[in-house]
Scaffold this motif. Sequence first.
Motif, PDB file in Angstrom:
ATOM      1  N   ALA A  58      35.706  74.552  21.218  1.00 30.47           N
ATOM      2  CA  ALA A  58      35.181  75.879  21.509  1.00 30.47           C
ATOM      3  C   ALA A  58      34.576  75.898  22.907  1.00 30.47           C
ATOM      4  CB  ALA A  58      34.122  76.265  20.476  1.00 30.47           C
ATOM      5  N   MET A  59      35.038  76.821  23.756  1.00 33.36           N
ATOM      6  CA  MET A  59      34.432  76.982  25.066  1.00 33.36           C
ATOM      7  C   MET A  59      33.023  77.535  24.881  1.00 33.36           C
ATOM      8  SD  MET A  59      34.879  76.548  28.311  1.00 33.36           S
ATOM      9  CE  MET A  59      36.457  76.853  29.107  1.00 33.36           C
ATOM     10  N   THR A  60      32.046  76.809  25.414  1.00 37.37           N
ATOM     11  CA  THR A  60      30.643  77.083  25.121  1.00 37.37           C
ATOM     12  C   THR A  60      29.834  77.045  26.407  1.00 37.37           C
ATOM     13  OG1 THR A  60      30.964  75.945  22.995  1.00 37.37           O
ATOM     14  CG2 THR A  60      28.683  76.331  23.700  1.00 37.37           C
ATOM     15  N   LYS A  61      28.821  77.903  26.484  1.00 34.72           N
ATOM     16  CA  LYS A  61      27.850  77.843  27.578  1.00 34.72           C
ATOM     17  C   LYS A  61      26.718  76.913  27.155  1.00 34.72           C
ATOM     18  CE  LYS A  61      28.679  81.040  30.961  1.00 34.72           C
ATOM     19  NZ  LYS A  61      28.316  80.972  32.377  1.00 34.72           N
ATOM     20  N   LEU A  62      26.504  75.851  27.919  1.00 31.63           N
ATOM     21  CA  LEU A  62      25.457  74.881  27.622  1.00 31.63           C
ATOM     22  C   LEU A  62      24.502  74.795  28.806  1.00 31.63           C
ATOM     23  CD1 LEU A  62      27.580  71.922  26.164  1.00 31.63           C
ATOM     24  CD2 LEU A  62      26.299  73.647  24.877  1.00 31.63           C
ATOM     25  N   PRO A  63      23.251  74.417  28.554  1.00 32.18           N
ATOM     26  CA  PRO A  63      22.355  74.171  29.687  1.00 32.18           C
ATOM     27  C   PRO A  63      22.836  72.958  30.471  1.00 32.18           C
ATOM     28  CG  PRO A  63      21.301  73.562  27.617  1.00 32.18           C
ATOM     29  CD  PRO A  63      22.574  74.253  27.258  1.00 32.18           C
ATOM     30  N   PRO A  64      22.688  72.970  31.793  1.00 32.15           N
ATOM     31  CA  PRO A  64      23.118  71.798  32.573  1.00 32.15           C
ATOM     32  C   PRO A  64      22.351  70.558  32.132  1.00 32.15           C
ATOM     33  CG  PRO A  64      22.668  73.667  34.013  1.00 32.15           C
ATOM     34  CD  PRO A  64      22.166  74.043  32.650  1.00 32.15           C
ATOM     35  N   PRO A  65      23.026  69.421  31.963  1.00 37.99           N
ATOM     36  CA  PRO A  65      22.318  68.186  31.588  1.00 37.99           C
ATOM     37  C   PRO A  65      21.469  67.677  32.753  1.00 37.99           C
ATOM     38  CG  PRO A  65      24.618  67.711  32.046  1.00 37.99           C
ATOM     39  CD  PRO A  65      24.475  69.205  32.130  1.00 37.99           C
ATOM     40  N   LYS A  66      20.424  66.960  32.429  1.00 42.23           N
ATOM     41  CA  LYS A  66      19.547  66.380  33.448  1.00 42.23           C
ATOM     42  C   LYS A  66      19.710  64.859  33.426  1.00 42.23           C
ATOM     43  CE  LYS A  66      16.942  68.579  35.542  1.00 42.23           C
ATOM     44  NZ  LYS A  66      17.153  69.266  36.845  1.00 42.23           N
ATOM     45  N   PRO A  67      19.900  64.227  34.565  1.00 40.28           N
ATOM     46  CA  PRO A  67      20.060  62.768  34.585  1.00 40.28           C
ATOM     47  C   PRO A  67      18.738  62.068  34.300  1.00 40.28           C
ATOM     48  CG  PRO A  67      20.029  63.632  36.824  1.00 40.28           C
ATOM     49  CD  PRO A  67      20.015  64.821  35.916  1.00 40.28           C
TER      50      PRO A  67
END
Length: 327
Positions: free
Chosen positions: A14-23
């Motif tokens: 499913a194409m999903t909007k996710l928060p950008p991951p943080k390193p």
Amino acid sequence: MRAQVLTAAHRPLAMTKLPPPKPAAGEVLIAVQACAVCRTDLHIVDGELAHPKLPLVPGHEIVGTVVEKGAEVDRFVIGDRVGVPWLGWTCGVCEYCRSGRENLCDRARFTGYQIDGGYAELTVADQRYCFPLPAEFDDVEAAPLLCAGLIGYRTLRLAGEGERIGIYGFGAAAHIVAQIAKFQGRQVFAFTKPGDKAGQGFARSLGAVWAGGSDRAPPEKLDAALIFAPVGALIPAALKATKKGGTVVSGGIHMSNIPSFPYALLWEERVIRSVANLTRQDTEEFLALAPKAGIVTTTRLYPLAEANQALADLREGRLEGAAVLVP
């Protein structure tokens, strides 16, 4: 960010909007430029590999650019191009890690399986498992090197130094390893699904001296056979095609059940072995070899939104070479 997400086996991504991951410390944030589609991804989506993190962003043949660094990152700077393969983390202290066999680490974690991967616009990765890529390959050309190429390289290395190499299943890994074998002065005998004339022609175009269906015997006995198709019945077929003292290496992470076969096929010191994952040393060696060997990767591009179509085309055998997703 946009990402393709697996929520359960046997379901479409499913194409999903996710928060950008943080390193985190020791990690880099990567803007994904390309991610190749691997049969392992298909095994995960189809439920044949049973323990993925869920929800999961698949993909472990990642090419991208470092856009942010976590604390203590010292191997890369902002703007570096890196590749991220399947092996994403190892413990460093178990007997396997301490003996140069980190690919067998008891607590290993894998990109696109226990760690979110590259079917996304952004991903994070442990800097220790990111690698500079040869300038000779653009982003799309480089992506298949990061699993198809690496697993093919390790499979060939574990097969020994024989001259006549059979390759069963002529997909993404095979089309790269055939070029390596030719560069090393070996002869390649390619086996495809019976009747796959297009696949056999593709193999010949990459230097195979013979190509035919997997139901046929090669014109000469093989020194070794590499199996990339996930079909257990190919094990006895390859043993039958291999000469005394030869080696059959299964390069896949999953295979259908192997049927019983007469001991006579294994006798005379033939060997069956598998390949499990890869090591960082494999990656460094192969990425140095690929430009010297003049490797050319054959790819078909798909936008990230069409990841399910790419997986379907792989499942149905409609690809020549490798599928590559681009954001």
